[in-house]
Design an enzyme around this catalytic site. Sequence first.
Site, PDB file in Angstrom:
ATOM      1  N   ASN A  17       0.837  -1.210   0.000  1.00 36.37           N
ATOM      2  CA  ASN A  17       0.000   0.000   0.000  1.00 36.37           C
ATOM      3  C   ASN A  17       0.866   1.252   0.000  1.00 36.37           C
ATOM      4  OD1 ASN A  17      -3.022  -0.443   0.098  1.00 36.37           O
ATOM      5  ND2 ASN A  17      -2.336  -1.930   1.628  1.00 36.37           N
ATOM      6  N   MET A  90       0.757  -2.099  12.342  1.00 34.86           N
ATOM      7  CA  MET A  90       0.008  -3.006  13.214  1.00 34.86           C
ATOM      8  C   MET A  90       0.073  -2.626  14.698  1.00 34.86           C
ATOM      9  SD  MET A  90      -1.223  -4.633  10.784  1.00 34.86           S
ATOM     10  CE  MET A  90      -1.966  -6.224  10.973  1.00 34.86           C
ATOM     11  N   LEU A  93      -2.402   3.645  17.943  1.00 37.58           N
ATOM     12  CA  LEU A  93      -1.861   4.937  18.372  1.00 37.58           C
ATOM     13  C   LEU A  93      -2.807   5.574  19.396  1.00 37.58           C
ATOM     14  CD1 LEU A  93      -0.839   6.123  14.812  1.00 37.58           C
ATOM     15  CD2 LEU A  93       0.741   5.445  16.639  1.00 37.58           C
ATOM     16  N   ASN A 107      -6.466   5.066   7.913  1.00 42.08           N
ATOM     17  CA  ASN A 107      -5.970   3.683   7.893  1.00 42.08           C
ATOM     18  C   ASN A 107      -6.706   2.898   6.817  1.00 42.08           C
ATOM     19  OD1 ASN A 107      -4.683   1.254   8.836  1.00 42.08           O
ATOM     20  ND2 ASN A 107      -6.575   0.719   9.914  1.00 42.08           N
ATOM     21  N   HIS A 109      -8.000  -1.048   6.015  1.00 44.57           N
ATOM     22  CA  HIS A 109      -8.227  -2.311   6.705  1.00 44.57           C
ATOM     23  C   HIS A 109      -8.823  -3.320   5.717  1.00 44.57           C
ATOM     24  CE1 HIS A 109      -8.861  -4.935  10.116  1.00 44.57           C
ATOM     25  NE2 HIS A 109     -10.053  -5.207   9.622  1.00 44.57           N
ATOM     26  N   ASP A 145      -9.896   0.048  14.551  1.00 45.42           N
ATOM     27  CA  ASP A 145     -10.654  -0.074  13.296  1.00 45.42           C
ATOM     28  C   ASP A 145     -12.093   0.455  13.406  1.00 45.42           C
ATOM     29  OD1 ASP A 145      -8.412  -1.299  12.184  1.00 45.42           O
ATOM     30  OD2 ASP A 145      -9.047  -3.277  12.830  1.00 45.42           O
ATOM     31  N   GLU A 174      -7.262  -2.707  -2.482  1.00 39.10           N
ATOM     32  CA  GLU A 174      -6.744  -1.712  -1.530  1.00 39.10           C
ATOM     33  C   GLU A 174      -5.852  -0.700  -2.253  1.00 39.10           C
ATOM     34  OE1 GLU A 174      -4.970  -3.167   2.155  1.00 39.10           O
ATOM     35  OE2 GLU A 174      -6.107  -5.025   1.987  1.00 39.10           O
TER      36      GLU A 174
HETATM   37  C1  GAR Z   1      -3.122  -4.732   4.168  1.00 42.45           C
HETATM   38  O1  GAR Z   1      -4.023  -5.733   3.764  1.00 42.45           O
HETATM   39  C2  GAR Z   1      -3.791  -3.783   5.146  1.00 42.45           C
HETATM   40  O2  GAR Z   1      -5.136  -3.550   4.857  1.00 42.45           O
HETATM   41  C3  GAR Z   1      -3.638  -4.570   6.433  1.00 42.45           C
HETATM   42  O3  GAR Z   1      -2.345  -5.114   6.377  1.00 42.45           O
HETATM   43  C4  GAR Z   1      -1.996  -5.326   5.010  1.00 42.45           C
HETATM   44  C5  GAR Z   1      -0.679  -4.634   4.750  1.00 42.45           C
HETATM   45  O4  GAR Z   1      -0.222  -4.881   3.463  1.00 42.45           O
HETATM   46  N1  GAR Z   1      -3.817  -3.728   7.560  1.00 42.45           N
HETATM   47  C6  GAR Z   1      -4.392  -4.136   8.688  1.00 42.45           C
HETATM   48  O5  GAR Z   1      -4.778  -5.270   8.859  1.00 42.45           O
HETATM   49  C7  GAR Z   1      -4.522  -3.062   9.758  1.00 42.45           C
HETATM   50  N2  GAR Z   1      -5.474  -3.432  10.725  1.00 42.45           N
HETATM   51  P1  GAR Z   1       0.939  -3.997   2.832  1.00 42.45           P
HETATM   52  O6  GAR Z   1       2.037  -3.918   3.910  1.00 42.45           O
HETATM   53  O7  GAR Z   1       1.369  -4.778   1.632  1.00 42.45           O
HETATM   54  O8  GAR Z   1       0.386  -2.646   2.511  1.00 42.45           O
END
Ligand code: GAR
Length: 187
Positions: A17, A90, A93, A107, A109, A145, A174
């Site tokens: 992301n 992860m 804050l 954020n 999710h 979240d 995403e």
């Molecule tokens: C993504 O799927 C994001 O939505 C999730 O972690 C992944 C990170 O992927 N985030 C969460 O679960 C936060 N609660 P990336 O490091 O390749 O962007």
Amino acid sequence: MVKKIKACVFISGNGSNLLSLIKSSRSYKFPIKIELVISNKKNANGLKFAKKYSIPYKVFSSNNIKIFERKSLFILKKKKITFICLAGFMKILSQNFIKNFKYKVINIHPSLLPKYKGINTHKRVLDNNEKCSGCTVHFVTQKLDSGKIILQKKVLVKKNETEKSLRERVLKEEHKLYPEAIRLIFK
Ligand code: GAR
């Protein structure tokens, strides 16, 4: 030329992301400029993208979240950063930290919030035989979240879907949804 909002992306891992946001922000029309990447993991793969695109980055351990926030806040203020994107970050804050940015902390999710907050979303979606899942961009509050939703994208669960295939298909969405949500906020 649009005057861009100075932004920081927080990561903990893979960074796909982050990469999508870096690519979007290279367009002169995109409302934010990523001035800093902060990781709480020194081996986070996403740091490679910060290096590749010459974006300054910092690694602060989050073993003590108060110290993590203090160190982050110091550099964010110094760089006059006013907007924060969490991208696979992860950690939770504190309200105190978030309010420094007038709540402009967002954020992404990997579920259709308010369903499936927290971790292992794709496994739980499959275990519950859901027909669809998706992803959500939302404002961050101290409650996990739970902040106001900015945008969501639905992804249908296929027959014989695995955790891996669902994760990959949601992640692909995403990468489009996050930049779109940022455009929407600053429209
Ligand atoms: C993504 O799927 C994001 O939505 C999730 O972690 C992944 C990170 O992927 N985030 C969460 O679960 C936060 N609660 P990336 O490091 O390749 O962007």
